[in-house]
Write a protein that holds these residues in place. Structure first.
Motif, PDB file in Angstrom:
ATOM      1  N   GLU A  98      51.017  56.755  78.877  1.00 27.37           N
ATOM      2  CA  GLU A  98      50.936  58.174  79.113  1.00 27.37           C
ATOM      3  C   GLU A  98      49.484  58.227  80.479  1.00 27.37           C
ATOM      4  O   GLU A  98      49.437  58.737  81.542  1.00 27.37           O
ATOM      5  CB  GLU A  98      50.495  59.175  78.281  1.00 27.37           C
ATOM      6  CG  GLU A  98      51.811  59.074  77.520  1.00 27.37           C
ATOM      7  CD  GLU A  98      51.895  60.305  76.482  1.00 27.37           C
ATOM      8  OE1 GLU A  98      50.702  60.480  76.211  1.00 27.37           O
ATOM      9  OE2 GLU A  98      52.663  60.750  75.475  1.00 27.37           O
ATOM     10  N   ARG A  99      48.045  57.075  79.999  1.00 23.18           N
ATOM     11  CA  ARG A  99      47.799  57.469  81.128  1.00 23.18           C
ATOM     12  C   ARG A  99      47.312  56.393  82.293  1.00 23.18           C
ATOM     13  O   ARG A  99      47.220  57.226  82.784  1.00 23.18           O
ATOM     14  CB  ARG A  99      46.225  56.843  79.871  1.00 23.18           C
ATOM     15  CG  ARG A  99      45.079  56.883  80.953  1.00 23.18           C
ATOM     16  CD  ARG A  99      44.058  56.071  79.994  1.00 23.18           C
ATOM     17  NE  ARG A  99      42.486  56.366  80.420  1.00 23.18           N
ATOM     18  CZ  ARG A  99      42.122  55.467  81.579  1.00 23.18           C
ATOM     19  NH1 ARG A  99      43.028  54.052  82.051  1.00 23.18           N
ATOM     20  NH2 ARG A  99      40.303  55.588  82.042  1.00 23.18           N
ATOM     21  N   LEU A 100      48.417  55.853  82.047  1.00 26.08           N
ATOM     22  CA  LEU A 100      48.830  54.871  83.190  1.00 26.08           C
ATOM     23  C   LEU A 100      49.942  55.447  84.549  1.00 26.08           C
ATOM     24  O   LEU A 100      49.606  55.619  85.341  1.00 26.08           O
ATOM     25  CB  LEU A 100      49.440  54.240  82.912  1.00 26.08           C
ATOM     26  CG  LEU A 100      48.995  52.600  82.218  1.00 26.08           C
ATOM     27  CD1 LEU A 100      49.860  51.160  80.953  1.00 26.08           C
ATOM     28  CD2 LEU A 100      47.584  51.818  83.352  1.00 26.08           C
ATOM     29  N   ALA A 101      50.717  56.488  83.509  1.00 32.26           N
ATOM     30  CA  ALA A 101      51.826  57.162  84.175  1.00 32.26           C
ATOM     31  C   ALA A 101      50.562  58.142  84.921  1.00 32.26           C
ATOM     32  O   ALA A 101      50.515  58.662  86.590  1.00 32.26           O
ATOM     33  CB  ALA A 101      52.251  57.810  83.437  1.00 32.26           C
ATOM     34  N   ARG A 102      49.507  59.179  84.297  1.00 31.98           N
ATOM     35  CA  ARG A 102      48.535  60.393  84.929  1.00 31.98           C
ATOM     36  C   ARG A 102      47.856  59.518  85.763  1.00 31.98           C
ATOM     37  O   ARG A 102      47.450  59.873  87.442  1.00 31.98           O
ATOM     38  CB  ARG A 102      47.913  60.377  83.674  1.00 31.98           C
ATOM     39  CG  ARG A 102      48.317  61.734  83.321  1.00 31.98           C
ATOM     40  CD  ARG A 102      47.845  62.523  81.848  1.00 31.98           C
ATOM     41  NE  ARG A 102      45.994  61.479  82.000  1.00 31.98           N
ATOM     42  CZ  ARG A 102      46.443  61.245  80.264  1.00 31.98           C
ATOM     43  NH1 ARG A 102      47.494  61.546  79.610  1.00 31.98           N
ATOM     44  NH2 ARG A 102      45.223  60.124  79.491  1.00 31.98           N
ATOM     45  N   HIS A 103      47.712  58.287  86.156  1.00 31.41           N
ATOM     46  CA  HIS A 103      46.607  57.789  87.130  1.00 31.41           C
ATOM     47  C   HIS A 103      47.575  56.920  88.373  1.00 31.41           C
ATOM     48  O   HIS A 103      47.470  57.116  89.598  1.00 31.41           O
ATOM     49  CB  HIS A 103      46.044  56.155  86.314  1.00 31.41           C
ATOM     50  CG  HIS A 103      45.118  56.447  85.790  1.00 31.41           C
ATOM     51  ND1 HIS A 103      43.589  56.341  85.737  1.00 31.41           N
ATOM     52  CD2 HIS A 103      44.686  57.232  84.527  1.00 31.41           C
ATOM     53  CE1 HIS A 103      42.692  56.290  85.224  1.00 31.41           C
ATOM     54  NE2 HIS A 103      43.064  57.272  84.394  1.00 31.41           N
ATOM     55  N   GLN A 104      49.131  56.859  88.386  1.00 32.62           N
ATOM     56  CA  GLN A 104      49.419  56.308  88.764  1.00 32.62           C
ATOM     57  C   GLN A 104      50.335  57.862  89.579  1.00 32.62           C
ATOM     58  O   GLN A 104      50.968  57.643  90.753  1.00 32.62           O
ATOM     59  CB  GLN A 104      50.923  55.769  89.031  1.00 32.62           C
ATOM     60  CG  GLN A 104      50.292  54.045  88.095  1.00 32.62           C
ATOM     61  CD  GLN A 104      50.852  53.409  87.318  1.00 32.62           C
ATOM     62  OE1 GLN A 104      52.048  54.195  86.767  1.00 32.62           O
ATOM     63  NE2 GLN A 104      50.694  52.340  86.867  1.00 32.62           N
ATOM     64  N   ARG A 105      50.493  59.289  89.587  1.00 35.31           N
ATOM     65  CA  ARG A 105      50.112  60.057  89.953  1.00 35.31           C
ATOM     66  C   ARG A 105      50.473  60.621  92.150  1.00 35.31           C
ATOM     67  O   ARG A 105      49.143  60.111  91.430  1.00 35.31           O
ATOM     68  CB  ARG A 105      50.174  61.370  89.407  1.00 35.31           C
ATOM     69  CG  ARG A 105      50.918  61.736  88.069  1.00 35.31           C
ATOM     70  CD  ARG A 105      50.542  62.852  87.447  1.00 35.31           C
ATOM     71  NE  ARG A 105      51.453  63.843  88.241  1.00 35.31           N
ATOM     72  CZ  ARG A 105      50.618  65.258  88.202  1.00 35.31           C
ATOM     73  NH1 ARG A 105      50.235  65.373  86.776  1.00 35.31           N
ATOM     74  NH2 ARG A 105      51.226  66.273  88.242  1.00 35.31           N
ATOM     75  N   PRO A 106      51.179  60.353  92.344  1.00 31.49           N
ATOM     76  CA  PRO A 106      51.075  60.302  93.861  1.00 31.49           C
ATOM     77  C   PRO A 106      50.061  61.597  94.312  1.00 31.49           C
ATOM     78  O   PRO A 106      49.928  62.970  93.904  1.00 31.49           O
ATOM     79  CB  PRO A 106      51.873  60.496  94.578  1.00 31.49           C
ATOM     80  CG  PRO A 106      53.284  60.892  93.865  1.00 31.49           C
ATOM     81  CD  PRO A 106      52.634  60.116  92.507  1.00 31.49           C
TER      82      PRO A 106
END
Length: 203
Positions: free
Chosen positions: A127-135
């Motif tokens: 989930e943290r990785l997904a937040r960091h990759q948000r455009p």
């Protein structure tokens, strides 16, 4: 396990926490009934020299088995009066550690598990990785999950993104004040839909 502190000499030839901990968690030991058991670090990372993450494979008689995550808190204190400049506290993912900054390259190496704490930890890391990759684009309007109070006393939860290369700043859409938001990528936010006016083209 608690914290383990040591002087510089105990680090041997290892110049970084990553190199030292890689060596600590890679070993092979003979068993009384014959054969060997041990661990092998397949990949590791120590972002900002603060938290160490590793994918460690269980080795039995030289054959690889389960791969699980090891997490270590790391501390450096070159000014320690007793010379104990380096310390670490090691945990396994099955202990459900708070730290969830494990890189995807390490998570991808872990084998399946049924341990609820490990599964929860892996989910938080993803989930943290997904937040960091948000455009996020220059001019986007965002709304934070929680309002922030800044050093000048200003309180706000909506901002317009000001993006210059890798640098991010945030402008209050009402006061036009420009702010920095610490640990922004770790925060919860959403894009506020806005109406964009396109230029009229004449033939």
């Amino acid at each position: 396990m608690g914290w383990l502190y040591m002087p510089r000499t105990s680090l041997g030839l290892h110049k970084t926490a990553k190199a030292y901990l890689d060596a600590q968690f890679t070993y092979e030991r003979p068993q009384e009934g014959g054969g060997t058991k041990g661990l092998q670090v397949l990949a590791s990372s120590c972002p900002q020299n603060r938290v160490y993450y590793a994918a460690a494979q269980v080795m039995t008689n030289g054959i690889g088995g389960e791969v699980f995550a090891i997490i270590c808190l790391v501390r450096w204190n070159s000014a320690d009066k007793e010379g104990l400049i380096f310390g670490y506290k090691d945990m396994e993912e099955s202990m459900g550690p708070y730290e969830d900054g494990c890189p995807a390259t390490i998570l991808d190496l872990l084998t399946q598990t049924q341990n609820e704490y490990a599964l929860g930890w892996r989910a938080r890391c993803r989930e943290r990785l997904a937040r960091h990759q948000r455009p996020l684009a220059d001019g986007d309007r965002i709304k934070l999950d929680q309002a922030l109070t800044f050093t000048d006393g200003h309180v706000a939860d909506e901002f317009v993104v000001v993006k210059r290369g890798r640098t991010l700043a945030f402008r209050d859409p009402v006061t036009l004040g420009l702010y920095r938001i610490s640990r922004f990528k770790d925060r919860l936010w959403s894009i506020v839909p806005t109406t964009k006016i396109h230029k009229t083209l004449f033939a």
